[in-house]
Scaffold this motif. Structure first.
Motif, short mmCIF file in Angstrom:
data_model
loop_
_atom_site.label_atom_id
_atom_site.label_comp_id
_atom_site.label_asym_id
_atom_site.label_seq_id
_atom_site.Cartn_x
_atom_site.Cartn_y
_atom_site.Cartn_z
N ALA A 271 0.83 -1.21 0.00
CA ALA A 271 0.00 0.00 0.00
C ALA A 271 0.86 1.25 0.00
CB ALA A 271 -0.93 -0.01 1.21
N GLU A 272 1.90 1.25 0.80
CA GLU A 272 2.79 2.41 0.86
C GLU A 272 3.47 2.64 -0.48
OE1 GLU A 272 5.47 1.67 4.05
OE2 GLU A 272 4.12 2.50 5.59
N ALA A 273 3.91 1.56 -1.14
CA ALA A 273 4.57 1.70 -2.44
C ALA A 273 3.61 2.26 -3.48
CB ALA A 273 5.12 0.35 -2.90
N SER A 274 2.35 1.80 -3.45
CA SER A 274 1.35 2.32 -4.40
C SER A 274 1.07 3.80 -4.14
CB SER A 274 0.04 1.53 -4.28
OG SER A 274 0.25 0.17 -4.58
N ARG A 275 0.94 4.19 -2.88
CA ARG A 275 0.69 5.59 -2.54
C ARG A 275 1.87 6.48 -2.90
NH1 ARG A 275 -3.30 3.76 -2.94
NH2 ARG A 275 -5.03 3.45 -1.47
N ARG B 176 7.97 3.83 -9.09
CA ARG B 176 7.39 2.80 -9.95
C ARG B 176 8.24 1.52 -9.94
NH1 ARG B 176 5.78 6.72 -15.07
NH2 ARG B 176 3.71 7.35 -14.29
N GLU B 177 9.56 1.69 -9.97
CA GLU B 177 10.45 0.52 -9.95
C GLU B 177 10.31 -0.25 -8.64
OE1 GLU B 177 14.19 2.33 -10.64
OE2 GLU B 177 13.99 2.36 -12.82
N ARG B 178 10.20 0.46 -7.54
CA ARG B 178 10.04 -0.23 -6.25
C ARG B 178 8.73 -1.01 -6.21
NH1 ARG B 178 8.04 0.75 -0.97
NH2 ARG B 178 9.33 -0.31 0.59
N LEU B 179 7.68 -0.41 -6.73
CA LEU B 179 6.39 -1.09 -6.75
C LEU B 179 6.44 -2.33 -7.64
CD1 LEU B 179 3.41 -1.19 -5.96
CD2 LEU B 179 2.91 0.32 -7.90
N ALA B 180 7.11 -2.21 -8.80
CA ALA B 180 7.23 -3.36 -9.70
C ALA B 180 8.05 -4.47 -9.07
CB ALA B 180 7.87 -2.91 -11.02
N LEU B 181 9.08 -4.11 -8.34
CA LEU B 181 9.91 -5.13 -7.68
C LEU B 181 9.13 -5.85 -6.60
CD1 LEU B 181 12.79 -6.20 -7.84
CD2 LEU B 181 13.44 -4.59 -6.05
#
Length: 364
Positions: A101-105, A156-161
């Motif tokens: 959730a934090e990565a998406s936000r 975006r890269e962190r969320l994809a990972l």
């Protein structure tokens, strides 16, 4: 007839008694005397120091992951030989609901920031065209726009990972498949399918997934007693005996002597390392227990007698030599190397002479 028989039997008995007496008192016979004592012979004498330890790889590597998650798949097993870069394990990302959730936000926030900065940049561009804004102020606005765009890309890269376990950055594939750092054998597997994995970072050691080593480069690591370490020096030849391979003849060279001792309950030991130079064709495995005999000094084909027959008085040494007449003659000798059993005789005795044993002390 009965009287004659008794006389004959008495004579035989007397001869037997005389024979026994002659045997008992035969010490005065020179030939009999020659069989007493210990002969001076030629022998090889080797002074050794014992090191106790085990066979180990020169370099053993812990394989770790730089991403967190759980073990999803295994590509190689313990005992397999793999080349550098070959896949070993696949780690499936397993973020918590809060992390996801934090990565998406963060992605949404960075998008909003970028939109605001770009609108501000358009206004700054319009003011510059009217001559109301300096070039320096416009460049600062351009830099803020570039930074916001980069922050959005990182989010975006962190969320994809977290979601997929793999991304591509600057044409470099970053994924959750752990590859072999070196060419060598897998010695041990430390995790099972489904086990959680803590990543390796600057602040934590991370989970050890496997251990690997190049088994073509093995050494002996062990310890020697402090009594012997003062006589050792690097480069001394070594003979190694492996408990699991009693027929193997392994040779090496003393390559390292530790400057600091280790205390083992009541004993003080010094760690040593020995480089193997000849395995004699034996198949060695990591962890084999072994004893290493470090050759400090040796003498080949020299005159030798048992050290127990020698009496030491200050700087002098003497033995009792058994003469041809059966008598004992005290003779001073000059000694050389000893292996605690055999003692080299440098001067004072000839090969074939016999020296007397020391009398046994009575305990009473």
């Amino acid at each position: 007839m009965q009287r004659k028989s008794k006389i004959v039997l008495g004579t035989v008995a007397l001869i037997a008694v005389v024979g026994v007496a002659a045997t008992v008192t035969g010490g005065s016979d020179p030939a009999a005397a020659g069989s007493e004592g210990v002969a001076v012979v030629r022998a090889d004498i080797v002074d050794k120091a014992l090191a106790v330890g085990e066979i180990e790889p020169l370099v053993e590597i812990d394989v770790k992951s730089k991403i967190s998650g759980v073990v999803q798949r295994r590509f190689a097993e313990a005992g397999d030989y793999v080349k550098a870069g070959a896949p070993l394990l696949e780690i499936r990302p397993d973020p918590t609901p809060l992390e996801l959730a934090e990565a998406s936000r963060q992605v949404e926030l960075r998008q909003i920031e970028l939109a605001n900065v770009e609108r501000e940049l358009e206004r700054q561009k319009s003011l510059r065209e009217q001559g109301l804004l300096s070039e320096q102020e416009f460049e600062a606005a351009q830099r803020r726009s570039d930074e916001a765009r980069l922050q959005l890309q990182m989010a975006r890269e962190r969320l994809a990972l977290l979601r997929q376990g793999r991304i591509t950055i600057a044409d470099r594939q970053i994924e959750s498949v752990i590859t072999a750092p070196i060419s060598g054998y897998i010695l041990q597997e430390m995790v099972e399918i489904g086990d959680p994995v803590v990543p390796l970072t600057s602040y934590q050691e991370g989970t050890v997934l496997m251990t690997m080593a190049d088994m073509s480069q093995l050494i002996f690591r062990g310890t020697v007693d402090e009594i012997d370490v003062g006589r050792l020096r690097e480069g001394m030849p070594v003979e190694i005996k492996v408990g699991a391979l009693p027929q193997a003849r392994i040779r090496g060279v003393l390559s390292r002597i530790s400057l600091k001792a280790e205390r083992d309950q009541t004993a003080i030991k010094f760690p040593v390392e020995i480089t193997l130079t000849d395995t004699g064709g034996a198949l060695l495995r990591a962890g084999y227990s072994a004893n290493a005999e470090i050759i400090i000094e040796e003498r080949r084909n020299v005159l030798a007698i048992p050290e127990r027959t020698v009496t030491f008085e200050g700087d002098s040494a003497w033995v009792e030599v058994i003469t041809a007449a059966g008598t004992k003659e005290k003779r001073y000798i000059r000694t050389g190397l000893s292996d605690a059993i055999q003692l080299e005789v440098v001067k004072g005795l000839e090969e074939g002479e016999r020296v007397a044993e020391k009398p046994v002390r009575e305990i009473g």
